[in-house]
Scaffold this motif. Structure first.
Motif, mmCIF file in Angstrom:
data_model
loop_
_atom_site.group_PDB
_atom_site.id
_atom_site.type_symbol
_atom_site.label_atom_id
_atom_site.label_comp_id
_atom_site.label_asym_id
_atom_site.label_seq_id
_atom_site.Cartn_x
_atom_site.Cartn_y
_atom_site.Cartn_z
ATOM 1 N N GLY A 261 16.656 14.147 21.436
ATOM 2 C CA GLY A 261 16.891 15.562 21.200
ATOM 3 C C GLY A 261 15.595 16.281 20.903
ATOM 4 N N THR B 169 15.793 21.116 23.377
ATOM 5 C CA THR B 169 15.698 19.862 24.107
ATOM 6 C C THR B 169 14.330 19.263 23.825
ATOM 7 O OG1 THR B 169 14.723 20.861 26.091
ATOM 8 C CG2 THR B 169 17.144 20.864 25.937
ATOM 9 N N HIS C 194 21.008 18.108 21.042
ATOM 10 C CA HIS C 194 20.435 19.448 21.193
ATOM 11 C C HIS C 194 20.100 20.099 19.859
ATOM 12 C CE1 HIS C 194 21.241 19.317 25.475
ATOM 13 N NE2 HIS C 194 22.500 18.992 25.234
#
Length: 276
Positions: free
Chosen positions: A4, A137, A114
């Motif tokens: 992430g 991201t 995310h």
């Protein structure tokens, strides 16, 4: 952990590390070894000016738990307990230092594909609370952090940042010090191992109308030797040579010179880290 955007503290970290990591102005010697029981032992000694200090540490890892204990020459005992995945996708870190009974802190990090969220609470009667979060991201990250002091009911800090990352480069902008400073940095890697690279960083402090611009770089002479250098607009020049004398054992020599005051003696640092 999930892939992430990473933690808020990661924004601008690559550029900062290239400009600051391993630049030292003291003398340090450390030895690390692993015991048959899986405990990693470390002993280090540091001499800065006319003062000497040292510490002994032990790290033990069992499954998803890591225990780190360190005893220094001033009889302080620092303990850190890290547990991964008590709850899925989390890391819990508890730390305290004796004899300082007010040094305890618990931090919980949560990772998502995310987003990430970190919350840290000081274990005192009137605790301070730090919270940070990121969304995005691995390529694009935006985040913020804030600190709250319960005794006064005030915010001790608030910071925001954004980062754009590519396989061979990273750019970031961080607004910090309660909006008083803004820092922009860019790093570009020149090889696949990311040992060679160039970096530029500019910081502006609005309250004093002061700008600081720093450029630096690193170059892998070969697989065992790394050189680094940096220079800012205030005339501070730093250089570093690091060599792997035996596998995982490093000797590092660094120096800092004020080019605007050549009559002053430059600072020198030497570090030897042995891992038999």
């Amino acid at each position: 952990m999930n892939t992430g955007p990473g933690l808020f503290s990661d924004i601008g970290k690559k550029a900062k590390d290239l400009l600051t990591r391993d630049y030292i102005s003291d003398h340090k010697f450390s030895v690390s070894t692993n015991s048959a029981t899986g405990i990693a032992l470390t002993s280090s000694a540091t001499k800065k000016g006319g003062l000497s200090s040292g510490d002994i540490g032990a790290v033990y890892k069992y499954k998803n738990t890591l225990v780190d204990i360190k005893l220094d020459t001033e009889s302080n005992i620092a303990t850190t307990l890290t547990i991964i995945d008590i709850v899925p996708s989390t890391k819990t870190i508890a730390s305290f230092k004796l004899p300082n009974s007010k040094s305890g802190k618990v931090e919980v990090q949560y990772f998502h594909n995310h987003a990430s969220l970190t919350s840290a609470v000081a274990l005192t009667e009137t605790p301070t609370i730090d919270v940070s979060a990121t969304i995005g991201t691995p390529t694009f990250v935006i985040g913020a952090e804030a600190g709250y002091e319960s005794s006064s009911g005030t915010l001790t800090k608030y910071t925001a940042g954004v980062s754009i990352n590519k396989p061979d480069s990273s750019a970031s902008i961080v607004l910090g010090d309660k909006g008083d400073t803004i820092r922009a940095s860019y790093i570009h890697h020149l090889d696949a191992s990311k040992k060679s690279g160039a970096v530029g960083e500019i910081t502006r402090r609005f309250s004093t109308n002061e700008n600081t611009f720093t450029v630096g770089g690193s170059y892998a002479v070969d697989s065992l030797t790394l050189v680094k250098a940096k220079l800012n607009n205030h005339g501070k020049l730093g250089a570093l040579l690091q060599h792997e004398i035996i596998p995982k054992s490093l000797v590092t020599m660094s120096s800092e010179l004020d080019t605007r005051a050549l009559d002053r003696n430059p600072k020198f640092g030497l570090a030897l880290a042995l891992k038999p």
